[in-house]
Design an enzyme around this catalytic site. Structure first.
Site, PDB file in Angstrom:
ATOM      1  N   CYS A  81       0.870  -1.176   0.000  1.00 58.36           N
ATOM      2  CA  CYS A  81       0.000   0.000   0.000  1.00 58.36           C
ATOM      3  C   CYS A  81       0.908   1.226   0.000  1.00 58.36           C
ATOM      4  O   CYS A  81       1.722   1.387   0.914  1.00 58.36           O
ATOM      5  CB  CYS A  81      -0.869  -0.031   1.255  1.00 58.36           C
ATOM      6  SG  CYS A  81      -1.889   1.433   1.498  1.00 58.36           S
ATOM      7  N   CYS A 192      -0.649   3.660  -6.643  1.00 56.01           N
ATOM      8  CA  CYS A 192      -1.552   3.081  -5.636  1.00 56.01           C
ATOM      9  C   CYS A 192      -1.818   1.662  -6.086  1.00 56.01           C
ATOM     10  O   CYS A 192      -2.076   1.419  -7.274  1.00 56.01           O
ATOM     11  CB  CYS A 192      -2.856   3.876  -5.579  1.00 56.01           C
ATOM     12  SG  CYS A 192      -4.160   3.071  -4.614  1.00 56.01           S
ATOM     13  N   THR A 193      -1.755   0.721  -5.141  1.00 53.87           N
ATOM     14  CA  THR A 193      -1.857  -0.690  -5.533  1.00 53.87           C
ATOM     15  C   THR A 193      -3.263  -1.096  -5.989  1.00 53.87           C
ATOM     16  O   THR A 193      -3.436  -2.156  -6.580  1.00 53.87           O
ATOM     17  CB  THR A 193      -1.379  -1.602  -4.388  1.00 53.87           C
ATOM     18  OG1 THR A 193      -2.117  -1.281  -3.204  1.00 53.87           O
ATOM     19  CG2 THR A 193       0.099  -1.411  -4.133  1.00 53.87           C
TER      20      THR A 193
END
Ligand code: DGL
Length: 265
Positions: A81, A192-193
């Protein structure tokens, strides 16, 4: 950490943590690269999204999540994250000095190395973009390059609601990406994952242009492998991995994590 009992020592799981479903995009890269490793995924779920919360709050949430994974006996932690990495990685490394902890690395460096137009777009959450990690990385590698940092407003919520393939998602992505394209960006970094789940929509938005979308998760998986080797922590050859899923939300959410993970393999 060399005893070979299944589930402990070198065969203990690698803990992979995110605010929700997003870290599964990192989980699947680790699965591809390290198929014999047991993985314990923790998708908070209860407190997602993190991206608009104050930094101190994100750090406290990351602290609780990593404490949970450490309590479960994980041999390594991957903070999958960007928002939690930006807010808490130094704190976590200081707290668990002996534990290998891998964070997300904003892929600004490869984007800046490969841009031909001299304009790089970075999509991430608000909290990531106003933190030191992104600023420092952009200052370090972005000399002479225009780095456009744009928050992916609504992106995380769309993915969490399984709405990443809808016209609404396309409109949302278009609103963030078109101004970057208009400025000439030829590299778009996914910071952003959650965002790799929006890749099909993103590819539609950039279709017909010479634009590269940069996802750092394969590089994060390579870093995990490297660290396992450095610390002599690889699972024993032929180890049958155990894949577990945890959440601070409810059982329905836990099952969603599991289903989405296994579908992405
Ligand atoms: N997946 C996360 C990230 O990489 C956080 C998204 C959120 O909870 O806002 O930043």
């Amino acid at each position: 950490m060399n005893d070979k009992v299944n589930g402990t020592g070198n065969n203990a799981p690698i803990g992979v943590y995110d605010s929700g479903l997003g870290g599964l995009t990192v989980w699947r890269e680790i699965r591809r690269l390290l198929p014999e490793e047991s993985l314990m995924y923790l998708g908070d779920g209860k407190n997602c999204p993190y991206g608009s919360r104050p930094r101190g709050e994100v750090q406290a949430l990351a602290d609780a999540a990593v404490a949970d994974l450490v309590g479960q006996g994980c041999k390594m932690i991957v903070v999958a994250c960007n928002t939690a990495t930006a807010a808490a990685i130094d704190f976590l490394r200081a707290k668990y000095a002996d534990l290998p902890i891998v964070g997300m690395e904003p892929a600004v460096k490869p984007a800046c190395l490969h841009t031909r137009s001299g304009v790089v777009g970075v999509l991430a959450t608000e909290r990531s973009l106003d933190g030191d990690l992104f600023r420092r990385t952009a200052a370090k590698y972005g000399q002479g390059i225009e780095v456009l940092m744009v928050p992916g407003r609504g992106f995380v919520e769309l993915v969490e609601a399984d709405r990443e393939a809808t016209p609404e998602a396309e409109a949302c992505v278009r609103a963030a990406v078109e101004p970057m394209l208009a400025r000439g960006a030829d590299q778009i970094v996914l910071g952003c994952t959650h965002y790799p789940f929006l890749l099909p929509v993103l590819e539609r938005v950039v279709a017909g242009r010479e634009v590269t979308i940069v996802d750092p998760s394969p590089a994060v998986a390579r870093r995990v492998a490297q660290l396992l080797d450095e610390r002599a922590l690889r699972a024993t050859p032929g180890h049958a991995p155990i894949l577990t899923f945890r959440t601070f939300a409810d059982e329905t959410y836990r099952r969603r994590l599991e289903t989405k993970a296994l579908a992405s393999e």
